[in-house]
Write a protein that holds these residues in place. Structure first.
Motif, short mmCIF file in Angstrom:
data_model
loop_
_atom_site.label_atom_id
_atom_site.label_comp_id
_atom_site.label_asym_id
_atom_site.label_seq_id
_atom_site.Cartn_x
_atom_site.Cartn_y
_atom_site.Cartn_z
N ARG A 72 0.83 -1.20 0.00
CA ARG A 72 0.00 0.00 0.00
C ARG A 72 0.87 1.25 0.00
N GLU A 75 -2.87 5.15 -1.02
CA GLU A 75 -4.28 4.93 -1.34
C GLU A 75 -5.19 5.24 -0.16
N SER A 76 -6.34 5.82 -0.46
CA SER A 76 -7.38 5.99 0.56
C SER A 76 -7.93 4.62 0.91
N ASP A 77 -8.75 4.56 1.97
CA ASP A 77 -9.35 3.28 2.35
C ASP A 77 -10.18 2.69 1.21
N SER A 78 -10.95 3.53 0.50
CA SER A 78 -11.80 3.02 -0.58
C SER A 78 -10.95 2.55 -1.76
N ASP A 79 -9.89 3.28 -2.08
CA ASP A 79 -9.02 2.86 -3.17
C ASP A 79 -8.30 1.55 -2.82
N TRP A 80 -7.84 1.43 -1.58
CA TRP A 80 -7.17 0.21 -1.16
C TRP A 80 -8.13 -0.97 -1.15
N SER A 81 -9.38 -0.72 -0.80
CA SER A 81 -10.39 -1.77 -0.83
C SER A 81 -10.59 -2.28 -2.25
N ARG A 82 -10.55 -1.38 -3.23
CA ARG A 82 -10.68 -1.79 -4.63
C ARG A 82 -9.48 -2.64 -5.06
N ASP A 85 -10.01 -6.12 -3.73
CA ASP A 85 -10.97 -6.89 -4.53
C ASP A 85 -10.35 -7.39 -5.83
#
Length: 213
Positions: A72, A75-82, A85
Motif C-alpha cells: 500500500r 491509497e485511501s481506504d476506498s481505493d485500497w479496498s478496490r 478486490d
C-alpha cells in the motif's frame, strides 16, 4: 432377543458412474503432471511484483501458476479496498468477468499459431453444451493469498489453459494498469512444453479385475 437382532440386511447402494467432465474444463484427474519451473517476472516496481512461477503440464493442457504481491502506498481506504478486490478476484473484478474497466487485473495467452484467449472469454454456453467448445480456453483454477496487516497483500493463482500449446512459443500476458502494469508478458518455450508433455505419467497402468472375477 435384542431389538437389533434379525434386522434385514442393508441393501447395496448402486454404484454411481464416474462423471466425465469436458476436456477443456480442467486437468485430467488421473495424470501426474510434469512441472516446468519458469521464475519469470511480469513486473517489478516499488509497489507491486508479479511473476510466473511454474507450469504443470498435462496431456491435454497446462496449469500456469502466477504469484503477485502489492504494498500500500498513499491509497485511501476506498481505493485500497478496490485493490484488495482486484487482487483476490472478487466482486465486479472477477477474472472471468469483462473486467477491462478502470485498469483492473487481466490475464491472457497468445498461442504459437496466432490464436489468443483471456480469462474473460468464458460464456454460459460453454457449460451447458449448447455448442462445441473448440478453444482456446483460459480459466482461473483457484488460488489463495492474504495479508497480516493493512499495508501488504500477497496472492497466488493457477490458470488452466486448454488445449496444450505445442509447436512453438507461448506468451502469457498480464495487465494491471491501476498498479502500473501496462501490458507485459512471459514466454514459455515450445521446447519446455514439448519435453514436459513427453514426461506426463498416467496414474493407472494396470486395469482392475472384472467384478466377480
Amino acid at each position: 432377543m435384542s431389538f437389533f437382532d434379525d434386522l434385514p440386511a442393508r441393501p447395496e447402494r448402486p454404484r454411481q458412474p464416474k462423471p466425465v467432465p469436458p476436456v477443456w474444463a480442467g486437468p485430467p484427474s488421473d495424470e501426474l503432471p510434469a512441472v516446468v519451473s519458469l521464475g519469470q517476472f511480469f513486473h517489478r516496481s516499488a509497489q507491486m511484483v508479479m511473476a510466473a512461477k511454474s507450469v504443470e503440464v498435462f496431456s491435454t493442457g497446462c496449469l500456469i501458476e502466477v504469484v503477485w504481491s502489492v504494498r500500500r502506498a498513499d491509497e485511501s481506504d476506498s481505493d485500497w479496498s478496490r485493490v484488495i478486490d482486484q487482487c483476490f478476484n472478487r466482486g465486479p473484478y472477477r477474472l472471468d468477468s469483462d473486467n477491462g474497466r478502470g485498469g483492473a487485473l487481466r490475464f491472457g495467452v497468445a498461442f504459437p499459431d496466432g490464436r489468443k484467449t483471456t480469462t474473460a472469454q468464458l460464456h454460459p454456453g460453454m457449460f451447458e453444451g449448447e455448442e462445441p467448445v473448440t478453444g482456446p480456453v483460459l480459466m482461473s483454477a483457484g488460488g489463495g493469498g492474504g495479508s497480516s496487516n493493512d499495508d501488504e497483500l500477497f496472492c497466488s493463482n493457477k490458470f488452466w489453459l486448454w488445449p496444450l500449446p505445442l509447436g512453438g512459443d507461448t506468451r502469457v500476458v498480464a495487465q494491471w494498469e491501476d498498479l502500473g502494469l501496462k501490458e507485459e508478458s512471459v514466454l514459455i518455450t515450445g521446447e519446455q512444453l514439448g519435453t514436459a508433455a513427453a514426461n506426463v505419467q498416467k496414474y493407472w497402468v494396470t486395469p482392475l479385475p472384472e467384478p466377480g472375477g
